[in-house]
Structures are given as structure tokens and as C-alpha cells.
Design a protein around this motif. Structure first.
Motif, mmCIF file in Angstrom:
data_model
loop_
_atom_site.group_PDB
_atom_site.id
_atom_site.type_symbol
_atom_site.label_atom_id
_atom_site.label_comp_id
_atom_site.label_asym_id
_atom_site.label_seq_id
_atom_site.Cartn_x
_atom_site.Cartn_y
_atom_site.Cartn_z
ATOM 1 N N GLU A 112 0.934 -1.126 -0.030
ATOM 2 C CA GLU A 112 0.013 -0.159 -0.092
ATOM 3 C C GLU A 112 0.773 1.280 -0.025
ATOM 4 O OE1 GLU A 112 -2.496 0.011 3.595
ATOM 5 O OE2 GLU A 112 -4.157 0.797 2.205
ATOM 6 N N ARG A 113 1.995 1.209 0.482
ATOM 7 C CA ARG A 113 2.943 2.460 0.806
ATOM 8 C C ARG A 113 3.588 2.658 -0.615
ATOM 9 N NH1 ARG A 113 7.139 1.787 4.693
ATOM 10 N NH2 ARG A 113 6.372 -0.108 5.446
ATOM 11 N N TYR A 114 3.963 1.517 -1.297
ATOM 12 C CA TYR A 114 4.736 1.574 -2.327
ATOM 13 C C TYR A 114 4.070 1.697 -3.964
ATOM 14 C CZ TYR A 114 9.049 1.420 0.282
ATOM 15 O OH TYR A 114 10.073 1.735 1.003
ATOM 16 N N TYR A 132 6.479 -7.783 -5.095
ATOM 17 C CA TYR A 132 6.623 -7.810 -3.408
ATOM 18 C C TYR A 132 7.897 -7.817 -2.987
ATOM 19 C CZ TYR A 132 5.432 -8.613 1.513
ATOM 20 O OH TYR A 132 5.512 -8.454 2.665
ATOM 21 N N ALA A 133 8.678 -8.926 -3.522
ATOM 22 C CA ALA A 133 10.322 -9.128 -3.294
ATOM 23 C C ALA A 133 11.190 -7.690 -3.630
ATOM 24 C CB ALA A 133 10.749 -10.227 -4.033
ATOM 25 N N THR A 134 10.927 -7.217 -4.753
ATOM 26 C CA THR A 134 11.483 -5.937 -4.834
ATOM 27 C C THR A 134 11.420 -4.884 -3.701
ATOM 28 O OG1 THR A 134 11.330 -6.578 -7.236
ATOM 29 C CG2 THR A 134 11.862 -4.262 -6.636
ATOM 30 N N ILE A 135 9.825 -4.804 -3.488
ATOM 31 C CA ILE A 135 9.482 -3.825 -2.519
ATOM 32 C C ILE A 135 9.989 -3.956 -1.325
ATOM 33 C CG2 ILE A 135 7.381 -2.807 -1.416
ATOM 34 C CD1 ILE A 135 6.112 -2.886 -3.982
ATOM 35 N N ALA A 136 10.093 -5.277 -1.089
ATOM 36 C CA ALA A 136 10.625 -5.533 0.409
ATOM 37 C C ALA A 136 12.224 -5.303 0.596
ATOM 38 C CB ALA A 136 10.379 -6.953 0.741
ATOM 39 N N ALA A 137 12.829 -5.497 -0.673
ATOM 40 C CA ALA A 137 14.305 -5.234 -0.626
ATOM 41 C C ALA A 137 14.462 -3.769 -0.516
ATOM 42 C CB ALA A 137 14.759 -5.763 -1.928
ATOM 43 N N ASP A 193 12.629 -1.507 0.730
ATOM 44 C CA ASP A 193 12.268 -1.080 1.985
ATOM 45 C C ASP A 193 13.023 -1.294 3.152
ATOM 46 O OD1 ASP A 193 9.807 0.163 3.568
ATOM 47 O OD2 ASP A 193 10.154 -1.590 4.591
ATOM 48 N N LYS A 194 13.832 -2.499 2.886
ATOM 49 C CA LYS A 194 14.867 -2.970 3.773
ATOM 50 C C LYS A 194 16.030 -2.051 3.739
ATOM 51 C CE LYS A 194 16.706 -7.055 6.125
ATOM 52 N NZ LYS A 194 17.113 -8.387 5.951
ATOM 53 N N LEU A 195 16.460 -1.619 2.524
ATOM 54 C CA LEU A 195 17.606 -0.929 2.446
ATOM 55 C C LEU A 195 17.217 0.651 2.543
ATOM 56 C CD1 LEU A 195 18.938 -2.646 -0.852
ATOM 57 C CD2 LEU A 195 20.055 -2.741 1.541
ATOM 58 N N GLN A 236 14.318 -11.874 -2.519
ATOM 59 C CA GLN A 236 14.541 -10.447 -1.716
ATOM 60 C C GLN A 236 16.047 -10.110 -1.656
ATOM 61 O OE1 GLN A 236 12.345 -10.055 1.747
ATOM 62 N NE2 GLN A 236 13.626 -8.294 2.231
ATOM 63 N N LYS A 237 16.687 -11.285 -0.784
ATOM 64 C CA LYS A 237 18.096 -11.193 -0.251
ATOM 65 C C LYS A 237 19.090 -10.890 -1.622
ATOM 66 C CE LYS A 237 17.655 -13.447 3.960
ATOM 67 N NZ LYS A 237 17.815 -14.734 4.601
ATOM 68 N N SER A 238 18.686 -11.648 -2.689
ATOM 69 C CA SER A 238 19.589 -11.462 -3.902
ATOM 70 C C SER A 238 19.256 -10.135 -4.530
ATOM 71 C CB SER A 238 19.111 -12.389 -4.873
ATOM 72 O OG SER A 238 20.267 -13.231 -5.681
ATOM 73 N N ILE A 239 18.121 -9.594 -4.723
ATOM 74 C CA ILE A 239 17.834 -8.270 -4.952
ATOM 75 C C ILE A 239 18.708 -7.330 -4.261
ATOM 76 C CG2 ILE A 239 16.209 -6.437 -5.612
ATOM 77 C CD1 ILE A 239 14.237 -8.756 -6.318
ATOM 78 N N GLU A 240 18.629 -7.284 -2.944
ATOM 79 C CA GLU A 240 19.420 -6.460 -1.966
ATOM 80 C C GLU A 240 20.839 -6.562 -2.205
ATOM 81 O OE1 GLU A 240 18.635 -7.412 2.199
ATOM 82 O OE2 GLU A 240 16.414 -7.506 1.887
ATOM 83 N N ALA A 241 21.424 -7.835 -2.391
ATOM 84 C CA ALA A 241 23.026 -7.880 -2.735
ATOM 85 C C ALA A 241 23.119 -7.258 -3.909
ATOM 86 C CB ALA A 241 23.309 -9.331 -2.559
#
Lengths: 72, 276
Positions: free
Chosen positions: B6-8, B29-34, B36-38, B180-185
Motif C-alpha cells: 500500500e505504501r509503495y 513484493y520481493a523488490t518492494i521488500a528489498a 524497504d529494507k535498504l 529478496q536477499k538476492s535483489i538486496e545484494a
């Protein structure tokens, strides 16, 4: 856990029914705004909050939140 | 609706145009979560080409560019050279990246420019009605190969390793946390990071590749038929090789090399007389 399934966004694909490890979701008689049968979180006391249904819902319809109840 | 989505997302464009059970929403969802975490929401720019998978970033409420067919990587390189501060995410599909944009993939990998390429591989041309794509596996009956395909598919991740990308990973939509972790990395990595996501298309590839149109069946199939690869391990035959396949931090990035060349010129030619 407080589990909500938004009927305006759910498309009735049935991923959450099969993917939940504790089988919280049950296919209900209720219909969403596309006219498909919608899942319902009937066994919500079993939920351990892994968040897999949130991640695997392709339309972002499911929200799982921790429910804080007053103990007194 | 989900609080994070909803926020993104741009709520006035919802619901998305994806079919019920499409894997693109899981990648969204995975991209948004990555992101949001970074906490990088204002420093991200998304570029996409044409196809179902290229509609993933169009619902994000941030900087998004929807460009012409196959040229997403060319546009992204131009954006990165003009604004090196931005972290550029590129969303392409298997037809967009390997067929029509194959030459741009070659040159982006060769330059090792700091981009994060997320290639959504659903084994078929989904939007145009189920034609054969370069990544379609052997013996699949599609609209344009009614006798079954008889040529070997292109493995996107292995191709990117050979071309010179420095962070290469492959996941399926049945591994959302690892993705999600891979997108962050990939966002943190300096150099071209190529993430191939094997996704389900219940409408088109469910009919011709997997044999069932049920998205839950395809997700279970992907989970059972994949093996997670770690360095030094032997790969099981006949299964999808998932995991971080290649990680190399030693190669120089394109913009660093360009800046080095400019300084070399400034010191030898432009300021040469004063430096002595």
C-alpha cells in the motif's frame, strides 16, 4: 494473528490455499469483486506468522499482523 | 490490502493487469521488500521494456521509465551515465532480454556497468498469446511450434556469466525470501548484477510447458524441481540450478574506469604544463 483478505484485490488464484504450511485458509462461499470464490482465514488460531502467504500473494491482497490483546 | 504494498504502489492504477496467479506480483513484493529494507526509495530508478514482466515497475510510486522493446538496457545505461548517483533497476522478460535485446545484454555485461537486471523468465511470450521464446524448454508444444520445440533453450544466467557479469543469481518464484536477499545484494554490488527469476505464467506456459493451468501446482512443481547450488557443490541433473551462481568483486566497474581515464587525460594533457 489478525489476517485480512481484501476482496477488491483478490483474484482467486488459490496459491494461499495450497502454500500455507498450517492450512489456515479455507475456500469460502464468499465472492470477490471479480466474481471468483475467495479464500477465508478460518483457522487463524493455527497461524504462526511466517508471512509466506503475504509474500506469495501476487496481488497483495493478504495482510498478516500481530494482534496485541490486553491481558487484564 | 497489504500494508507494505500500500505504501509503495500507485493505488489509483490497481488492480494490476496480471492474470490470476501470475508470478510478477511475487517479484513485485520481493523488490518492494528489498527497497524497504535498504531504505533507498528516493535513490532508485526503474527502467523496463515491453512485455508482461515490464509492467512490474509501472505500478511503483517512484521514478519509472517504460521504454521500447528490448532496449531497456540501452536506456538504463544512458540513465546511469547521466545520473551515476541513482541505483538503476532494470526489469525485462526472457523475450525482451534474450531475443530482441540480446545484443544490448552482451554489451552491458561486457562493460560491467553498475545496474541490477531482473530477468523474469516465464519460458514463453505471454502477452502476445503464447509463441515460442528463446528460453522455451525442449519438447514443448506452443502456438508457433505445434510439433514440439526441437532446439536447445538459452540459459540466461550461464550466458551472463560467460559475457562478464559480476553478480549472477537464479531463483524461482517459489523462493521469495532468497529472491529478496538476492535483489538486496544486487543493489549493493558494484558492477552488473543479473538475477534470473523463473516465474509461472498459468495462462500460456501453464498450457504448453507445465501441463496444468493451476498456479499452485506450478509453484509446487518449481519448488520440487529446483536444487539450491552452493560453491563447490555438485549440481543434480535434470533440476533447475538455483542460487548465487557467480560473485566477483575484483573487476572494475565502467564508470570508475571512465573517471580514471578522464583524470589521466586531465593530468597528462590539460594540466600537464602546470603539474611539473
Amino acid at each position: 494473528m489478525r489476517i485480512t483478505v481484501d476482496k477488491n484485490y483478490c483474484k482467486g488464484c488459490g496459491i494461499c490455499l495450497s502454500i500455507c504450511p498450517k492450512s489456515v485458509y479455507v475456500n469460502s462461499e464468499q465472492r470477490n469483486s471479480f466474481g471468483n470464490l475467495m479464500p477465508e482465514a478460518r483457522n487463524r488460531k493455527r497461524c504462526n506468522g511466517c508471512g509466506l502467504c503475504e509474500r506469495l500473494c501476487p496481488d497483495g491482497a493478504i495482510n498478516v499482523e500481530e494482534e496485541y490483546e490486553a491481558k487484564y | 490490502m497489504n500494508r507494505l504494498m500500500e505504501r509503495y504502489l500507485r493505488l489509483d492504477y490497481l488492480p494490476t493487469l496480471f492474470c490470476p496467479g501470475c508470478g510478477n506480483g511475487i517479484i513485485q513484493y520481493a523488490t518492494i521488500a528489498a527497497i524497504d529494507k535498504l531504505r533507498l526509495r528516493d535513490d532508485i530508478a526503474c527502467v523496463s521494456g515491453i512485455g508482461c514482466s515490464s509492467w512490474i515497475p509501472c505500478y511503483f510510486n517512484m521514478d519509472v521509465m517504460h521504454t521500447i522493446h528490448g532496449r531497456a538496457l540501452a536506456f538504463a545505461q544512458g540513465l546511469k551515465l547521466a545520473r551515476p548517483v541513482k541505483n538503476v533497476l532494470v526489469f525485462t522478460g526472457d523475450g525482451d532480454c534474450l531475443a530482441i535485446g540480446g545484443n544490448h545484454l552482451l554489451h552491458a555485461c561486457k562493460r560491467n556497468i553498475n545496474l541490477t537486471v531482473i530477468m523474469v523468465n516465464n519460458h514463453i511470450y505471454g502477452m502476445t498469446g503464447g509463441q515460442k521464446s528463446p528460453a522455451t524448454p525442449l519438447n514443448c508444444k506452443t502456438k508457433t511450434s505445434s510439433w514440439g520445440t526441437y532446439d536447445e533453450p538459452i540459459q540466461g544466467a550461464e550466458l551472463a556469466i560467460n559475457l562478464g557479469a559480476t553478480y549472477v543469481a537464479r531463483w524461482t518464484t517459489a523462493h521469495p525470501v532468497q529472491l529478496q536477499k538476492s535483489i538486496e545484494a544486487g543493489i549493493k554490488h558494484r558492477g552488473l548484477s543479473f538475477i534470473e527469476v523463473i516465474s509461472q505464467c498459468p495462462t500460456q506456459s501453464g498450457k504448453s510447458v507445465y501441463g496444468s493451468k493451476d498456479p499452485a501446482y506450478i509453484l509446487n512443481y518449481l519448488k520440487e524441481n529446483s536444487s539450491i547450488y552452493k560453491e563447490g557443490m555438485e549440481h543434480l541433473e535434470g533440476k533447475i540450478k538455483c542460487g548465487v551462481l557467480w560473485h566477483d568483486n575484483d573487476r572494475l566497474e565502467y564508470i570508475e574506469r571512465m573517471k580514471g581515464k578522464i583524470w589521466e587525460y586531465v593530468e597528462t594533457k590539460a594540466l600537464g604544463g602546470y603539474k611539473q
